[in-house]
Design a protein around this motif. Structure first.
Motif, PDB file in Angstrom:
ATOM      1  N   ARG A  59       0.809  -1.226   0.000  1.00  0.00           N
ATOM      2  CA  ARG A  59       0.000   0.000   0.000  1.00  0.00           C
ATOM      3  C   ARG A  59       0.839   1.271   0.000  1.00  0.00           C
ATOM      4  O   ARG A  59       0.304   2.383   0.063  1.00  0.00           O
ATOM      5  CB  ARG A  59      -0.996   0.004   1.155  1.00  0.00           C
ATOM      6  N   GLY A  60       2.164   1.112  -0.086  1.00  0.00           N
ATOM      7  CA  GLY A  60       3.013   2.295  -0.138  1.00  0.00           C
ATOM      8  C   GLY A  60       3.877   2.290  -1.391  1.00  0.00           C
ATOM      9  O   GLY A  60       4.165   1.229  -1.953  1.00  0.00           O
ATOM     10  N   PHE A  61       4.272   3.492  -1.798  1.00  0.00           N
ATOM     11  CA  PHE A  61       5.288   3.598  -2.864  1.00  0.00           C
ATOM     12  C   PHE A  61       6.658   3.587  -2.185  1.00  0.00           C
ATOM     13  O   PHE A  61       7.460   2.678  -2.379  1.00  0.00           O
ATOM     14  CB  PHE A  61       5.079   4.890  -3.664  1.00  0.00           C
ATOM     15  N   CYS A  62       6.895   4.573  -1.308  1.00  0.00           N
ATOM     16  CA  CYS A  62       8.140   4.629  -0.549  1.00  0.00           C
ATOM     17  C   CYS A  62       7.963   5.672   0.564  1.00  0.00           C
ATOM     18  O   CYS A  62       7.583   6.804   0.277  1.00  0.00           O
ATOM     19  CB  CYS A  62       9.301   4.997  -1.466  1.00  0.00           C
ATOM     20  N   ALA A  63       8.238   5.267   1.793  1.00  0.00           N
ATOM     21  CA  ALA A  63       8.047   6.177   2.945  1.00  0.00           C
ATOM     22  C   ALA A  63       9.323   6.885   3.337  1.00  0.00           C
ATOM     23  O   ALA A  63       9.486   7.312   4.483  1.00  0.00           O
ATOM     24  CB  ALA A  63       7.463   5.411   4.119  1.00  0.00           C
ATOM     25  N   GLY A 113      10.697   9.506  -0.363  1.00  0.00           N
ATOM     26  CA  GLY A 113       9.878   8.772  -1.343  1.00  0.00           C
ATOM     27  C   GLY A 113       9.236   9.729  -2.332  1.00  0.00           C
ATOM     28  O   GLY A 113       9.037   9.390  -3.512  1.00  0.00           O
ATOM     29  N   VAL A 114       8.908  10.946  -1.868  1.00  0.00           N
ATOM     30  CA  VAL A 114       8.353  11.952  -2.792  1.00  0.00           C
ATOM     31  C   VAL A 114       9.455  12.385  -3.764  1.00  0.00           C
ATOM     32  O   VAL A 114       9.232  12.472  -4.975  1.00  0.00           O
ATOM     33  CB  VAL A 114       7.813  13.188  -2.020  1.00  0.00           C
ATOM     34  N   GLY A 115      10.641  12.613  -3.218  1.00  0.00           N
ATOM     35  CA  GLY A 115      11.760  13.022  -4.078  1.00  0.00           C
ATOM     36  C   GLY A 115      12.095  11.956  -5.097  1.00  0.00           C
ATOM     37  O   GLY A 115      12.385  12.259  -6.265  1.00  0.00           O
ATOM     38  N   LEU A 116      12.031  10.706  -4.646  1.00  0.00           N
ATOM     39  CA  LEU A 116      12.320   9.589  -5.561  1.00  0.00           C
ATOM     40  C   LEU A 116      11.336   9.606  -6.737  1.00  0.00           C
ATOM     41  O   LEU A 116      11.729   9.455  -7.896  1.00  0.00           O
ATOM     42  CB  LEU A 116      12.213   8.267  -4.783  1.00  0.00           C
ATOM     43  N   ALA A 117      10.070   9.818  -6.442  1.00  0.00           N
ATOM     44  CA  ALA A 117       9.063   9.861  -7.517  1.00  0.00           C
ATOM     45  C   ALA A 117       9.317  11.041  -8.454  1.00  0.00           C
ATOM     46  O   ALA A 117       9.297  10.894  -9.680  1.00  0.00           O
ATOM     47  CB  ALA A 117       7.663   9.953  -6.918  1.00  0.00           C
ATOM     48  N   LEU A 118       9.585  12.216  -7.855  1.00  0.00           N
ATOM     49  CA  LEU A 118       9.710  13.415  -8.692  1.00  0.00           C
ATOM     50  C   LEU A 118      11.025  13.470  -9.466  1.00  0.00           C
ATOM     51  O   LEU A 118      11.159  14.260 -10.397  1.00  0.00           O
ATOM     52  CB  LEU A 118       9.527  14.686  -7.853  1.00  0.00           C
ATOM     53  N   ALA A 119      11.973  12.615  -9.090  1.00  0.00           N
ATOM     54  CA  ALA A 119      13.222  12.540  -9.859  1.00  0.00           C
ATOM     55  C   ALA A 119      13.017  11.741 -11.151  1.00  0.00           C
ATOM     56  O   ALA A 119      13.878  11.732 -12.022  1.00  0.00           O
ATOM     57  CB  ALA A 119      14.326  11.903  -9.022  1.00  0.00           C
TER      58      ALA A 119
END
Ligand code: T3D
Length: 261
Positions: A59-63, A113-119
């Motif tokens: 249920r998570g992408f990355c915390a 995890g937000v930074g990972l997605a936006l990269a």
């Protein structure tokens, strides 16, 4: 290579990189960092791969950082060193990959995890997914390139508030604000993201890599510098076999078949 915290599956020209610590919402521990570095290197060295898809299990992408590995009261940490060792190379590695990277944000993304997605280059998120700027909730500042990516994507007013109040934004709002490309129904996320990556893998890879280079520079350069960069990159694109094929296909009124070089 067998990984403990991620998987890397290569099918034809598309690679699927999956974060696999669902019990901890795929938070990044040292092993996962090591494995991500190895996997990204493997992708970078495999010239058959023409697109990468990044997603998470559960249920998570990355915390973000695995906080079970942090206990500041016991050992005063040097978090600058961990950024140097892990987070910054991860962001630089993703931005430098000369192929499109698609993120399928399957659930909550928090902190790094937000930074990972936006990269990543193209970000799709499930409707139930959310983005949590968790850093200030634990007394940290946003990292993983977020103080760079976020204001450029959603502007300073929204970025400042989110960063300071540790706020959460739902995928639908993230798409509306221009933070991600699109929000899709939960049940369609995987197939849409995979289609997206596979379609990009059939496009002129060399040109796509150079689009990435141009966009990596566009925020720091003035128009004159950017025009010069476009000229240099376009010169290279004009010598590619994909350009030859693209123009030939146009004249022959058929779909081009790009080889990626
Ligand atoms: O340290 C350095 O090297 C510097 C770099 C820092 C980069 C960073 O990313 S700093 C930010 C670190 N991340 C966070 O602060 C996020 C912490 N997590 C949360 O705020 C919440 O868990 C979420 C908002 C992400 C999700 O909330 P919710 O209610 O949906 O789930 P939950 O119940 O809180 O979490 C589920 C499980 O995952 C839970 O474990 P349990 O109790 O079932 O055994 C929880 O402890 C675990 N978990 C969630 N996030 C982390 C984590 N475990 C370790 N580290 C985490 N980051």
């Amino acid at each position: 290579m067998t990984y403990a915290t991620i998987s890397l599956d290569i099918s034809d020209t598309t690679a699927l990189l999956t974060l696999k610590r669902p019990d901890k919402l795929n938070s990044l521990n040292a092993v996962m960092h090591e494995e991500l570095a190895v996997a990204l290197q493997a992708v970078a060295e495999n010239t058959r791969i023409r697109a990468l898809l990044l997603t998470g299990t559960g249920r998570g992408f990355c915390a973000g950082q695995d906080l079970d590995e942090r206990s500041p009261s016991r050992t005063p940490p040097d978090l600058g060193a961990t950024l140097d060792r892990w987070y910054n190379p991860l962001v630089r590695g993703l931005r430098a990959l000369p192929i499109p990277v698609v993120a399928a944000v399957n659930g909550v993304a928090a902190g790094a995890g937000v930074g990972l997605a936006l990269a990543c280059d193209v970000v799709l998120a499930a409707q139930s997914a959310s983005f949590v700027m968790a850093f200030s909730n634990i007394g940290l500042i946003p990292d993983t390139g977020l103080t760079w990516f976020l204001p450029r994507l959603i502007g300073p007013a929204r970025s400042t508030a989110l960063m300071m109040n540790g706020g959460k934004i739902q995928a639908e709002d993230a798409a509306r604000w221009g933070m991600i490309w699109k929000c899709v129904d939960d049940e369609n996320l995987r197939s849409e993201a995979l289609n997206c990556a596979q379609e990009l893998a059939q496009r002129p890879t060399k040109a796509l890599g150079m689009i990435k280079t141009a966009l990596n520079h566009c925020w720091d350069q003035n128009l004159d510098q950017q025009l010069d960069l476009e000229r240099t990159l376009q010169r290279t694109a004009g010598l590619s076999s994909d350009y030859e094929e693209g123009v030939k296909a146009f004249h022959e009124k058929r779909q081009p078949v790009f080889a990626g070089h």
